[in-house]
Motif scaffolding. Sequence first.
Motif, PDB file in Angstrom:
ATOM      1  N   ALA A 165       0.926  -1.663  -0.029  1.00 27.47           N
ATOM      2  CA  ALA A 165      -0.096  -0.123  -0.117  1.00 27.47           C
ATOM      3  C   ALA A 165       0.717   1.281  -0.474  1.00 27.47           C
ATOM      4  O   ALA A 165       1.838   1.203   0.784  1.00 27.47           O
ATOM      5  CB  ALA A 165      -0.857   0.253   1.245  1.00 27.47           C
ATOM      6  N   LYS A 166       0.377   2.216  -0.708  1.00 27.33           N
ATOM      7  CA  LYS A 166       1.067   3.398  -0.617  1.00 27.33           C
ATOM      8  C   LYS A 166       0.694   4.200   0.402  1.00 27.33           C
ATOM      9  O   LYS A 166       1.594   5.393   1.075  1.00 27.33           O
ATOM     10  CB  LYS A 166       0.553   4.429  -2.203  1.00 27.33           C
ATOM     11  N   ASN A 167      -0.217   4.367   1.779  1.00 28.27           N
ATOM     12  CA  ASN A 167      -0.893   4.342   2.706  1.00 28.27           C
ATOM     13  C   ASN A 167      -0.469   3.046   3.619  1.00 28.27           C
ATOM     14  O   ASN A 167      -0.729   1.947   3.335  1.00 28.27           O
ATOM     15  CB  ASN A 167      -2.124   4.707   2.211  1.00 28.27           C
ATOM     16  N   SER A 168       0.021   3.655   4.616  1.00 23.95           N
ATOM     17  CA  SER A 168       0.173   2.937   5.746  1.00 23.95           C
ATOM     18  C   SER A 168      -0.617   2.959   6.804  1.00 23.95           C
ATOM     19  O   SER A 168       0.020   1.666   7.854  1.00 23.95           O
ATOM     20  CB  SER A 168       1.522   3.393   6.454  1.00 23.95           C
TER      21      SER A 168
ATOM     22  N   PHE B  23      -5.168   2.957   4.021  1.00 20.61           N
ATOM     23  CA  PHE B  23      -5.355   1.761   3.304  1.00 20.61           C
ATOM     24  C   PHE B  23      -6.549   0.722   2.779  1.00 20.61           C
ATOM     25  O   PHE B  23      -6.805   0.740   1.353  1.00 20.61           O
ATOM     26  CB  PHE B  23      -4.687   0.599   4.648  1.00 20.61           C
ATOM     27  N   GLY B  24      -8.021   1.166   4.232  1.00 20.26           N
ATOM     28  CA  GLY B  24      -9.183   0.427   3.514  1.00 20.26           C
ATOM     29  C   GLY B  24      -9.551   1.392   2.461  1.00 20.26           C
ATOM     30  O   GLY B  24      -9.737   0.484   1.213  1.00 20.26           O
ATOM     31  N   VAL B  25      -9.289   3.039   1.974  1.00 25.80           N
ATOM     32  CA  VAL B  25      -9.648   3.292   0.993  1.00 25.80           C
ATOM     33  C   VAL B  25      -9.013   3.374  -0.251  1.00 25.80           C
ATOM     34  O   VAL B  25      -9.668   2.808  -1.612  1.00 25.80           O
ATOM     35  CB  VAL B  25      -9.581   5.040   1.229  1.00 25.80           C
ATOM     36  N   GLU B  26      -7.628   3.018   0.256  1.00 27.79           N
ATOM     37  CA  GLU B  26      -6.883   2.787  -1.166  1.00 27.79           C
ATOM     38  C   GLU B  26      -6.997   1.318  -1.930  1.00 27.79           C
ATOM     39  O   GLU B  26      -7.916   1.718  -3.354  1.00 27.79           O
ATOM     40  CB  GLU B  26      -5.402   3.021  -0.649  1.00 27.79           C
TER      41      GLU B  26
END
Length: 215
Positions: free
Chosen positions: A83-86, A91-94
């Motif tokens: 994921a780009k978001n940690s 992360f869920g949205v991504e």
Amino acid sequence: MIYLISNTAFNDESIRQLKLCKIKFNLFSVDLSSFDALIVTSKNSINALKFNSIALTDILVFTIGKATALACKEFGFTQIYEAKNSHGDEFGVEILNSLRDKKVLFIKAKETVSNLDIYFSQNGIDITVVDGYENLILNPNDIKKPEPNSTIIFTSPMNVRAFIQNFGWDKSYQAVAIGKATAAALSNYCDNVIVSNTQNLKSCIELAKNISLSS
């Protein structure tokens, strides 16, 4: 002095590590071939697969963080999305749209902060949740409370809880949090929490060292 509150070993003589939690792996049985995708937010999820001798099926894996992605690779997975978001909510949205029309397995801790499983269920994802492990707080008698003016690195909300349960809080402490959820857990005790830009131990320790040098 810099203290690291984590049960993940980190070899640095300038850091004092306090292990105030331990991981307990739960027994479960699952057939990975019955799923199209796996969500893994901690390398402990992979360790839970190993603990239960779950046979590898090379399905698509969605992960948070380089250490978790590496654990997935070492287990044998090759289709790994890091994921780009940690942070849990981002992360869920991504990955939400990537999970649509897939049968998804999520191996997680018994107690979590982000409630990703609820988010995915509410958004129509066919998800099976397994509580693969749990964090247990230790109460060691041989560990002393960090001295005033220490910089303390927290690696999870559970480690915050374990620290407070064992030592309480000193207003002179400077707290470094590995992520937003950990920072939120500290908000009742510390109003100047610094959150690492990258969610891994190395970045947290570099940040803590910089803080100590500038103070």
